[in-house]
Motif scaffolding. Structure first.
Motif, PDB file in Angstrom:
ATOM      1  N   ALA A  77      -7.789  43.164  12.884  1.00 42.98           N
ATOM      2  CA  ALA A  77      -6.708  42.577  12.100  1.00 42.98           C
ATOM      3  C   ALA A  77      -5.949  41.519  12.900  1.00 42.98           C
ATOM      4  O   ALA A  77      -5.610  40.456  12.369  1.00 42.98           O
ATOM      5  CB  ALA A  77      -5.759  43.673  11.630  1.00 42.98           C
ATOM      6  N   ILE A  78      -5.691  41.784  14.175  1.00 38.15           N
ATOM      7  CA  ILE A  78      -4.992  40.800  15.011  1.00 38.15           C
ATOM      8  C   ILE A  78      -5.821  39.521  15.125  1.00 38.15           C
ATOM      9  O   ILE A  78      -5.314  38.405  14.963  1.00 38.15           O
ATOM     10  CB  ILE A  78      -4.703  41.375  16.412  1.00 38.15           C
ATOM     11  CG1 ILE A  78      -3.665  42.489  16.337  1.00 38.15           C
ATOM     12  CG2 ILE A  78      -4.205  40.271  17.349  1.00 38.15           C
ATOM     13  CD1 ILE A  78      -3.427  43.193  17.667  1.00 38.15           C
ATOM     14  N   ALA A  79      -7.106  39.688  15.409  1.00 32.05           N
ATOM     15  CA  ALA A  79      -7.980  38.515  15.553  1.00 32.05           C
ATOM     16  C   ALA A  79      -8.035  37.709  14.260  1.00 32.05           C
ATOM     17  O   ALA A  79      -7.981  36.473  14.273  1.00 32.05           O
ATOM     18  CB  ALA A  79      -9.379  38.956  15.967  1.00 32.05           C
ATOM     19  N   GLN A  80      -8.121  38.401  13.132  1.00 35.30           N
ATOM     20  CA  GLN A  80      -8.189  37.720  11.845  1.00 35.30           C
ATOM     21  C   GLN A  80      -6.873  37.005  11.537  1.00 35.30           C
ATOM     22  O   GLN A  80      -6.865  35.849  11.098  1.00 35.30           O
ATOM     23  CB  GLN A  80      -8.505  38.724  10.734  1.00 35.30           C
ATOM     24  CG  GLN A  80      -8.673  38.106   9.354  1.00 35.30           C
ATOM     25  CD  GLN A  80      -9.046  39.134   8.300  1.00 35.30           C
ATOM     26  OE1 GLN A  80      -9.527  40.227   8.615  1.00 35.30           O
ATOM     27  NE2 GLN A  80      -8.814  38.801   7.040  1.00 35.30           N
ATOM     28  N   ALA A  81      -5.754  37.676  11.772  1.00 40.44           N
ATOM     29  CA  ALA A  81      -4.455  37.099  11.462  1.00 40.44           C
ATOM     30  C   ALA A  81      -4.150  35.877  12.327  1.00 40.44           C
ATOM     31  O   ALA A  81      -3.569  34.897  11.848  1.00 40.44           O
ATOM     32  CB  ALA A  81      -3.360  38.150  11.641  1.00 40.44           C
ATOM     33  N   ALA A 109     -12.526  38.182  21.593  1.00 42.32           N
ATOM     34  CA  ALA A 109     -11.530  37.122  21.390  1.00 42.32           C
ATOM     35  C   ALA A 109     -10.175  37.541  21.961  1.00 42.32           C
ATOM     36  O   ALA A 109      -9.492  36.742  22.616  1.00 42.32           O
ATOM     37  CB  ALA A 109     -11.414  36.800  19.908  1.00 42.32           C
ATOM     38  N   LEU A 110      -9.800  38.796  21.740  1.00 46.34           N
ATOM     39  CA  LEU A 110      -8.518  39.274  22.251  1.00 46.34           C
ATOM     40  C   LEU A 110      -8.535  39.434  23.770  1.00 46.34           C
ATOM     41  O   LEU A 110      -7.545  39.153  24.438  1.00 46.34           O
ATOM     42  CB  LEU A 110      -8.142  40.605  21.588  1.00 46.34           C
ATOM     43  CG  LEU A 110      -7.261  40.503  20.326  1.00 46.34           C
ATOM     44  CD1 LEU A 110      -7.914  39.645  19.255  1.00 46.34           C
ATOM     45  CD2 LEU A 110      -6.940  41.885  19.780  1.00 46.34           C
ATOM     46  N   TYR A 111      -9.676  39.849  24.315  1.00 42.65           N
ATOM     47  CA  TYR A 111      -9.798  39.983  25.769  1.00 42.65           C
ATOM     48  C   TYR A 111      -9.673  38.610  26.434  1.00 42.65           C
ATOM     49  O   TYR A 111      -8.975  38.456  27.447  1.00 42.65           O
ATOM     50  CB  TYR A 111     -11.144  40.629  26.121  1.00 42.65           C
ATOM     51  CG  TYR A 111     -11.299  40.939  27.600  1.00 42.65           C
ATOM     52  CD1 TYR A 111     -10.907  42.173  28.115  1.00 42.65           C
ATOM     53  CD2 TYR A 111     -11.830  39.998  28.477  1.00 42.65           C
ATOM     54  CE1 TYR A 111     -11.039  42.459  29.465  1.00 42.65           C
ATOM     55  CE2 TYR A 111     -11.972  40.267  29.831  1.00 42.65           C
ATOM     56  CZ  TYR A 111     -11.574  41.504  30.316  1.00 42.65           C
ATOM     57  OH  TYR A 111     -11.697  41.774  31.662  1.00 42.65           O
ATOM     58  N   ASN A 112     -10.315  37.623  25.862  1.00 42.12           N
ATOM     59  CA  ASN A 112     -10.274  36.271  26.437  1.00 42.12           C
ATOM     60  C   ASN A 112      -8.888  35.638  26.335  1.00 42.12           C
ATOM     61  O   ASN A 112      -8.585  34.699  27.076  1.00 42.12           O
ATOM     62  CB  ASN A 112     -11.309  35.372  25.749  1.00 42.12           C
ATOM     63  CG  ASN A 112     -12.733  35.786  26.083  1.00 42.12           C
ATOM     64  OD1 ASN A 112     -12.999  36.283  27.168  1.00 42.12           O
ATOM     65  ND2 ASN A 112     -13.647  35.612  25.135  1.00 42.12           N
ATOM     66  N   LYS A 113      -8.050  36.160  25.417  1.00 44.00           N
ATOM     67  CA  LYS A 113      -6.677  35.668  25.295  1.00 44.00           C
ATOM     68  C   LYS A 113      -5.685  36.521  26.089  1.00 44.00           C
ATOM     69  O   LYS A 113      -4.482  36.243  26.100  1.00 44.00           O
ATOM     70  CB  LYS A 113      -6.245  35.649  23.825  1.00 44.00           C
ATOM     71  CG  LYS A 113      -6.941  34.589  22.986  1.00 44.00           C
ATOM     72  CD  LYS A 113      -6.418  33.197  23.258  1.00 44.00           C
ATOM     73  CE  LYS A 113      -5.018  33.005  22.721  1.00 44.00           C
ATOM     74  NZ  LYS A 113      -4.542  31.608  22.891  1.00 44.00           N
ATOM     75  N   GLY A 114      -6.191  37.569  26.762  1.00 45.75           N
ATOM     76  CA  GLY A 114      -5.311  38.432  27.543  1.00 45.75           C
ATOM     77  C   GLY A 114      -4.553  39.450  26.721  1.00 45.75           C
ATOM     78  O   GLY A 114      -3.633  40.105  27.220  1.00 45.75           O
ATOM     79  N   ILE A 115      -4.944  39.625  25.446  1.00 46.82           N
ATOM     80  CA  ILE A 115      -4.280  40.612  24.591  1.00 46.82           C
ATOM     81  C   ILE A 115      -4.836  41.997  24.878  1.00 46.82           C
ATOM     82  O   ILE A 115      -4.097  42.980  24.943  1.00 46.82           O
ATOM     83  CB  ILE A 115      -4.455  40.230  23.105  1.00 46.82           C
ATOM     84  CG1 ILE A 115      -3.812  38.868  22.837  1.00 46.82           C
ATOM     85  CG2 ILE A 115      -3.856  41.298  22.188  1.00 46.82           C
ATOM     86  CD1 ILE A 115      -4.107  38.289  21.465  1.00 46.82           C
ATOM     87  N   ILE A 116      -6.150  42.085  25.065  1.00 49.86           N
ATOM     88  CA  ILE A 116      -6.792  43.293  25.578  1.00 49.86           C
ATOM     89  C   ILE A 116      -7.048  43.065  27.065  1.00 49.86           C
ATOM     90  O   ILE A 116      -7.535  42.008  27.456  1.00 49.86           O
ATOM     91  CB  ILE A 116      -8.123  43.578  24.846  1.00 49.86           C
ATOM     92  CG1 ILE A 116      -7.867  43.976  23.392  1.00 49.86           C
ATOM     93  CG2 ILE A 116      -8.910  44.665  25.558  1.00 49.86           C
ATOM     94  CD1 ILE A 116      -9.135  44.181  22.586  1.00 49.86           C
TER      95      ILE A 116
END
Length: 464
Positions: A77-81, A109-116
């Motif tokens: 959901a985070i990636a989609q939003a 995608a979230l790992y590469n953005k530092g979210i995960i």
């Protein structure tokens, strides 16, 4: 027998309540009542907030959460939003997630953005409220702020949610929760959900994601609400600071269409001002006069219709015939002379986007406009200032007593776009005409619902 027992217990509870109330001094009762009312109001506001975010996510982005959201579902959901994607070139090898998993692209995608920040995703695990906040703080790009918090500032913020840094396991985790509290990413009504180990509800997940979207400017955009008294000042400021929009490379296409008679007019707008409201609750109203806009807000207030309000600058272009007289340029009107002696006039106008509290209020809008903001004769009385023969307002969802027309929209390389409304039967010819003028033009056509007087204007029928 069971019913009698329950009635007896209720009677006893009522008696005890009355006895306790009698024992409380009157001043204490007076103080307690407003607090109880305030708490109830806060709960009601929080529930409405949750519903608004959930409706936005489902209707605008197709995101819904089940009754027991998982970590994987929240990651997707985070990636989609946030429109975060990854491909094979930047895919991450997680220790507990196969590359074929539907969660894998979003997690990468979230790992590469530092979210995960871990190679272990635990995608099937039930999402906890604290885990959701840890992800949300990073998705909202608040982590640098969080890591500025010293221990005493962390403790002060956590105290409001009856938490301690020790409960959260590490200073970093405590800093992130503290920042979420201070910035309003988690609101007071939801502090109780931050108990370590407590699962995140679907409503909590939706609200948290909605607030992430707000920090990124991806939620609704509006200058205020009809109930705000300063809405008039905000509307005035928005109008006075708006200018005629430069269409750039798009103007050669729409000007050509205007000269060829393919369209009778077009608008230029800037997507950065788009309201992004929920379509089922929204109506867009177009005009040119500031006084009309101010009185329109007052009219809605007088009718008990509440709505969010967004001012969207707009430039309208049409052919100014030379027999109308030599035009006089101003800050609100600009002209380009054509070879045949006519001019293309560009006029400063606006759209006001309204998002109503309910579909019923949205349906009430048209009768109010037809009664108080539509001209039916030259000497008509009892209308707000600047009322038009053919008012223009429309909805992207179906409404009774509205007509379907088509928006032929040209997308430019920047935020500015051009649009021309046409009868649906003429839409294909308009699109083909745009393509002939510029084969590389990006055209989006879609149907929507417009008021009957404006539909009549497009057909060339009576202005009534």
């Amino acid at each position: 027998m069971a019913h009698s027992f329950l009635r007896s217990k209720k009677a006893l509870a009522a008696t005890l309540s009355l006895s306790l109330l009698a024992a409380i001094p009157a001043p204490a009762l007076a103080a307690a009542a407003p607090a109880a009312v305030a708490a109830q109001a806060n709960q009601s506001t929080a529930a409405a907030s949750t519903e608004n975010y959930a409706l936005f996510l489902s209707s605008k982005l197709g995101i819904t959460f089940g009754t027991a959201p998982t970590r994987g579902a929240f990651i997707i959901a985070i990636a989609q939003a946030l429109q975060l994607t990854s491909d094979s070139a930047d895919a991450v090898a997680f220790t507990d997630l196969a590359s074929s998993s539907p969660v894998a692209p979003a997690a990468s995608a979230l790992y590469n953005k530092g979210i995960i920040q871990s190679k272990s995703v635990l995608a099937e695990q039930r999402l906890s409220a604290l885990q959701a906040v840890f992800l949300a703080v990073k998705a909202a790009e608040l982590k640098e702020l969080a890591y500025t918090y010293p221990a005493d500032k962390v403790a002060a913020a956590l105290k409001r949610a009856k938490l301690t840094a020790t409960q959260l396991g590490s200073l970093t985790a405590a800093q992130e929760i503290a920042a979420a509290i201070d910035t309003g990413l988690v609101e007071p009504a939801d502090y109780g959900q931050l108990t370590p180990g407590a699962p995140a509800s679907a409503g909590f997940a939706a609200k948290l994601l909605g607030r992430v979207l707000e920090t990124q400017g991806l939620y609704k955009h509006y200058i205020g609400e009809t109930s705000d008294f300063d809405i008039y000042a905000k509307l005035t400021d928005a109008y006075r600071t708006s200018d005629i929009i430069d269409g750039g490379e798009l103007e050669s296409v729409v000007d050509g269409a205007l000269q060829q008679g393919l369209v009778t007019g077009y608008n230029l707008k800037d997507s950065r001002y788009d309201a992004n409201f929920v379509d089922s609750l929204a109506i867009t109203y177009g005009h040119s006069d500031l006084k009309h806009a101010i009185q329109l807000i007052g009219l809605l207030r007088s009718e008990g219709i509440h709505a969010k309000v967004q001012f969207e600058p707009k430039t309208s272009a049409f052919v100014h015939l030379i027999e109308w007289g030599e035009p006089e340029p101003s800050s609100d009107y600009q002209y380009k002379k054509l070879d045949n002696g006519n001019y293309i006039a560009s006029a400063k106008e606006y759209d006001i986007a309204f998002e109503f509290d309910s579909a019923a209020d949205k349906a009430r809008f048209q009768p109010v406009i037809l009664q108080y903001a539509k001209k039916n004769s030259e000497d008509v009385q009892g209308l707000i200032s600047g009322s038009w023969w053919q008012p223009l307002y429309y909805s992207n969802t179906e409404l009774a007593d509205y007509d379907i027309i088509t928006n032929n929209k040209l997308i430019g390389s920047g935020s500015v776009y051009a649009q021309s409304f046409s009868l649906t039967k003429d839409a294909e010819a308009v699109s083909e005409g745009f393509k002939k003028l510029n084969p590389d033009a990006k055209i989006v056509s879609y149907n929507f619902w417009v008021d009957h007087p404006f539909h009549n204007y497009l057909t060339g029928e009576s202005h009534l």
